[in-house]
Design a protein around this motif. Structure first.
Motif, PDB file in Angstrom:
ATOM      1  N   UNK A   1      -9.165 -22.402  -2.938  1.00 23.83           N
ATOM      2  CA  UNK A   1      -8.186 -21.789  -3.826  1.00 23.83           C
ATOM      3  C   UNK A   1      -6.948 -22.664  -3.753  1.00 23.83           C
ATOM      4  N   UNK A   2      -6.520 -23.204  -4.862  1.00 22.80           N
ATOM      5  CA  UNK A   2      -5.438 -24.184  -4.831  1.00 22.80           C
ATOM      6  C   UNK A   2      -4.236 -23.712  -5.627  1.00 22.80           C
ATOM      7  N   UNK A   3      -3.052 -23.976  -5.049  1.00 31.13           N
ATOM      8  CA  UNK A   3      -1.794 -23.598  -5.692  1.00 31.13           C
ATOM      9  C   UNK A   3      -1.164 -24.753  -6.451  1.00 31.13           C
ATOM     10  N   UNK A   4      -1.710 -25.967  -6.316  1.00 27.28           N
ATOM     11  CA  UNK A   4      -1.052 -27.114  -6.915  1.00 27.28           C
ATOM     12  C   UNK A   4       0.242 -27.426  -6.193  1.00 27.28           C
ATOM     13  N   UNK A   5       1.196 -28.011  -6.900  1.00 24.27           N
ATOM     14  CA  UNK A   5       2.483 -28.347  -6.282  1.00 24.27           C
ATOM     15  C   UNK A   5       3.302 -27.081  -6.054  1.00 24.27           C
TER      16      UNK A   5
ATOM     17  N   UNK B   1      -2.652 -25.569 -15.634  1.00 24.87           N
ATOM     18  CA  UNK B   1      -3.369 -26.561 -14.830  1.00 24.87           C
ATOM     19  C   UNK B   1      -4.643 -25.994 -14.192  1.00 24.87           C
ATOM     20  N   UNK B   2      -4.782 -24.675 -14.218  1.00 24.87           N
ATOM     21  CA  UNK B   2      -5.958 -24.075 -13.609  1.00 24.87           C
ATOM     22  C   UNK B   2      -5.798 -23.751 -12.145  1.00 24.87           C
ATOM     23  N   UNK B   3      -4.558 -23.477 -11.719  1.00 26.74           N
ATOM     24  CA  UNK B   3      -4.328 -23.094 -10.334  1.00 26.74           C
ATOM     25  C   UNK B   3      -4.941 -21.719 -10.059  1.00 26.74           C
ATOM     26  N   UNK B   4      -5.282 -21.485  -8.795  1.00 26.41           N
ATOM     27  CA  UNK B   4      -5.836 -20.204  -8.378  1.00 26.41           C
ATOM     28  C   UNK B   4      -4.774 -19.237  -7.897  1.00 26.41           C
ATOM     29  N   UNK B   5      -3.606 -19.758  -7.575  1.00 26.42           N
ATOM     30  CA  UNK B   5      -2.472 -18.951  -7.139  1.00 26.42           C
ATOM     31  C   UNK B   5      -1.222 -19.784  -7.281  1.00 26.42           C
TER      32      UNK B   5
ATOM     33  N   UNK C   1      -5.906 -31.635  -5.135  1.00 25.31           N
ATOM     34  CA  UNK C   1      -6.810 -30.654  -4.533  1.00 25.31           C
ATOM     35  C   UNK C   1      -7.603 -29.911  -5.602  1.00 25.31           C
ATOM     36  N   UNK C   2      -7.045 -29.772  -6.780  1.00 24.42           N
ATOM     37  CA  UNK C   2      -7.816 -29.173  -7.874  1.00 24.42           C
ATOM     38  C   UNK C   2      -9.058 -30.009  -8.155  1.00 24.42           C
TER      39      UNK C   2
END
Length: 397
Positions: A133-137, A169-173, A115-116
């Protein structure tokens, strides 16, 4: 570009500008007011004539999963999917969201940073989709809820390291699984806690030190209470299912939720539009108790968020508007629901300075519908025009 409408609802619920024109340049609203005045100052550009219709801010869906397909076995599908195919499918689902009026979405659990990549493609203009806005895993213990998405972390130190990995990783949250869930075969039940306050507080401390909010997946009361004590920013689900929790009386539950209100911690109930097609679920006493609890939380001042859990079984990406009916069932008025779906949720997820209202200087995230939704919420089901950061994604430019 100038958009002409009969009325513009500034925050979803109002105030309204009658006979309005909204000027857009560079993806940003540059003017809003009476049509004659705005047109006089913006000659020569494209005019989108939607007089007879209503404009309101784009919707904010605070809880989606773009890697899940919404079918009967999203877990099996995502585990079997080739990364390239999964990325393409996720991008297509993001496009479906925005074409149905969702101009901002939080993705609260993906695989392999897929999703990133979709987020970055949207931001670069290569893909159509909402602001993501992506949290990753999601962070979960060994064998815990959604372990198959790759975010396993056991104990305080591993949780800290997992949060730092999301930062890198550049997650937003950050998303952390405070309790089990219903989606993971063989996983812990949704009432059971997976982490205690120590692990949750470690996640919050590290995330906040790097400017990232924390969303806690929490169904059971003990997990909800621990998430509040740890200082998370939002609680996802908060269904409070029955389980062998001796301190889960209605009085205790109300006390815990009042604590969320006092701390200003938002709750996203994740009731989606597809629930209307599940009569066996609607007949369950627990479902109606949850809807009633939403109304009580609103009265106590708990910040509510609109979110659909799109991607889980039955939760389609084109039915955000249908999810709003559950807030009216909980006792909110149509204007309150409209504000919840726009400015309130935008503020709760940290983008209220960019979207959630129709105002000069904010991004041109705009939905145009046939009727006044304050009198007819069902008009939101079929947007006539959608602008996402000034880009026409539904309707004609």
């Amino acid at each position: 570009m100038v958009l002409l409408v009969d009325r513009a609802l500034v925050r979803g619920d109002g105030p309204e500008v009658v006979g309005a024109a909204i000027a857009v340049r560079g993806g940003v609203i540059t003017a809003i007011g009476g049509a004659r005045d705005v047109l006089a100052d913006h000659r020569g550009g494209t005019v989108l004539d939607h007089r007879g219709h209503t404009a309101l801010p784009g919707f904010v869906d605070a809880h989606v999963h773009l890697v899940f397909d919404g079918g009967p076995d999203p877990v099996g599908a995502v585990r079997a999917a080739d990364p390239r195919a999964l990325a393409a499918a996720s991008a297509a689902r993001a496009e479906t969201l925005v074409r149905h009026g969702v101009t901002t979405a939080r993705d609260l659990g993906d695989r392999d940073g897929i999703v990133r990549g979709v987020r970055d493609g949207i931001n670069a203009g290569r893909l159509l989709g909402p602001r993501l806005l992506t949290a990753g895993s999601p962070i979960t213990p060994t064998g815990g809820h959604c372990w198959f998405l790759g975010g396993v972390a056991d104990g305080v130190e591993q949780v800290r390291a997992a949060v730092l990995a999301r930062v890198a990783e550049g997650a937003d949250l950050v998303k952390v699984m405070a309790t089990g869930g219903t989606l993971t075969p063989g996983g812990p039940p949704n009432w059971a806690s997976q982490y205690g306050v120590a692990e949750l507080r470690a996640a919050v401390d590290v995330a906040h030190a790097h400017g990232l909010p924390v969303a806690a997946h929490a169904h059971g009361l003990a997990g909800v209470a621990d998430a509040i004590a740890a200082g998370v920013d939002t609680i996802e689900h908060c269904t409070l299912p029955a389980g062998p929790d001796t301190d889960a009386s209605p009085a205790r539950a109300d006390a815990v939720l009042r604590a969320a209100a006092k701390a200003g911690i938002g709750v996203c109930p994740t009731l989606h539009g597809g629930l209307a097609d599940l009569p066996e679920l609607l007949a369950a006493p627990g479902f109606h108790a949850l809807v009633a609890r939403i109304g009580r939380m609103r009265r106590w001042g708990v910040p509510l968020l609109a979110g659909t859990d799109a991607g889980v079984p039955g939760a389609a990406f084109d039915r955000f508007a249908g999810s709003l009916r559950w807030f009216t069932e909980a006792g909110l008025t149509a204007p309150e629901v409209l504000r919840l779906a726009t400015s309130d949720t935008a503020a709760a997820v940290g983008v209220g300075d960019r979207t959630g209202a129709l105002a000069v200087g904010l991004d041109a995230d705009i939905v145009v519908v046939a009727d006044d939704p304050r009198a007819n919420l069902s008009t939101l089901d079929e947007p006539i025009l959608v602008l996402s950061r000034g880009r026409v994604v539904t309707g004609q430019a």
